[in-house]
Design an enzyme around this catalytic site. Sequence first.
Site, PDB file in Angstrom:
ATOM      1  N   LYS A 270       0.949  -0.886  -0.698  1.00  0.00           N
ATOM      2  CA  LYS A 270       0.549  -0.355   0.128  1.00  0.00           C
ATOM      3  C   LYS A 270       0.911   0.884   0.233  1.00  0.00           C
ATOM      4  O   LYS A 270       1.724   1.201   0.098  1.00  0.00           O
ATOM      5  CB  LYS A 270      -0.710  -0.150   1.298  1.00  0.00           C
ATOM      6  CG  LYS A 270      -1.559  -1.752   1.201  1.00  0.00           C
ATOM      7  CD  LYS A 270      -2.867  -0.925   0.355  1.00  0.00           C
ATOM      8  CE  LYS A 270      -3.749  -2.869  -0.387  1.00  0.00           C
ATOM      9  NZ  LYS A 270      -4.603  -3.219   0.900  1.00  0.00           N
TER      10      LYS A 270
HETATM   11  C1  LIG Z   1      -5.903  -4.130   1.125  1.00  0.00           C
HETATM   12  C2  LIG Z   1      -6.929  -3.501   0.832  1.00  0.00           C
HETATM   13  C3  LIG Z   1      -7.617  -4.222   2.575  1.00  0.00           C
HETATM   14  C4  LIG Z   1      -7.458  -4.785   3.313  1.00  0.00           C
HETATM   15  O1  LIG Z   1      -5.993  -4.746   4.245  1.00  0.00           O
HETATM   16  P1  LIG Z   1      -5.472  -5.959   4.964  1.00  0.00           P
HETATM   17  O2  LIG Z   1      -4.055  -4.786   5.416  1.00  0.00           O
HETATM   18  O3  LIG Z   1      -4.834  -6.440   3.599  1.00  0.00           O
HETATM   19  O4  LIG Z   1      -6.231  -6.601   5.723  1.00  0.00           O
HETATM   20  C5  LIG Z   1      -9.410  -3.667   1.969  1.00  0.00           C
HETATM   21  N1  LIG Z   1      -9.831  -3.127   1.402  1.00  0.00           N
HETATM   22  C6  LIG Z   1      -9.132  -2.760   0.663  1.00  0.00           C
HETATM   23  C7  LIG Z   1      -9.812  -2.209  -1.073  1.00  0.00           C
HETATM   24  C8  LIG Z   1      -7.899  -3.079  -0.143  1.00  0.00           C
HETATM   25  O5  LIG Z   1      -7.060  -2.996  -0.577  1.00  0.00           O
END
Ligand SMILES: *Cc1c(COP(=O)(O)O)cnc(C)c1O
Length: 370
Positions: free
Chosen positions: A186
């Site tokens: 991210k």
């Molecule tokens: C990555 C993601 C999540 C979940 O995040 P995690 O930290 O992997 O649990 C939720 N919503 C979206 C749109 C994502 O891209």
Amino acid sequence: MNIPLFTTEEETKLLKEEILNEVERVIDSGKFIMGPDVTEFENEVSTYLGIKHAIGVNSGTDALVIGLKAAGIGVGDEVITTSFTFFATAEAISQVGAKPVFVDVEEDSYNIDVSLIEKQVNENTKAVIPVHLYGHAVDMDPLMNIADKYDLKIVEDVAQAFGSDYKGSKVGTIGDVGCFSFFPTKNLGAYGDGGLITTNSDEIAEIAKMLRVHGSKKKYHNEILGFNSRLDSIQAAILRVKLRRIDEWNEGRKRVANKYIEILDGNENVVLPKSKYYTNHVFHQFTIRVKNGMRDSLQNHLKDEGISTMIYYPVPVHELPLYNHDINLPITNKLKDDALSLPIYPHMSDEIVEKVVSKIINYLRSDSYV
Ligand SMILES: *Cc1c(COP(=O)(O)O)cnc(C)c1O
């Protein structure tokens, strides 16, 4: 040639020493769970975002689950969201016992089409989860108007949009709750799992803080059913280092996106992502649409050339076996067949962008003449 979709190689070179020092400091302190780094990170990130409360949790998924619960969403409630997202958005709704109701997306922003929401509101509707997909903000003003009109909670899924804004306000600070992920890929990524809940509501913050530590305000005086979902102190220390670079690195992503747009502009075989006037797009993904049913063969060709790409998302959530909703979402269905995310990361050079684009242009050109 080997061009990854995303890599931390360059940032690791830049920050390794600094981060190892911070990790060593945490190890020497012996404060691994809810240590001072978690509080410091929460303070720094709430200042950065411009929000009263920032609450570290174990993942973006947990941020959504706890965020929904803290906002009072539970069994029997309906939550409107997009089907063109990562499964976790809907999974969190189901985990709290509520029912996800999917509406279609906008063709240009790939985000939930706010004009379709009102039609789905009934007496069970309690919340909407707008997902700021790929780093582009959802059109929040009309959404907040609907929320006011029907008394709905807005729980923003900001997993892909750390640092992006909507008309000058950071996303994750506009609705009732913001839910962030620090998954390593991210925009603000930890070196492991991590997440964050943001809110201006003292009440929601208080419940969320209890929920992350087994439903207690005071240790061993548990009051409600909660979770064990804390942001790890070592991850918090790492995130503090990386938070200081987030604007610079989001600018890096924008430079890469602009380079793609500059060279691909006018190409009749692809549709380029557009940023709407109200957002500062932070390009978690650079996602094009490939025309003439050529997406999959282009992806295979790029793979043979050593270029990684991804399809976000090949199966819309409403079509997954768990949901299998018999609804027609025409734009979502188009996007699942033609959307392709190209390599992007803050330190990607213009030269590499040019290489990726030349392979795309040559392949689509040669094929259209066959
Ligand atoms: C990555 C993601 C999540 C979940 O995040 P995690 O930290 O992997 O649990 C939720 N919503 C979206 C749109 C994502 O891209």
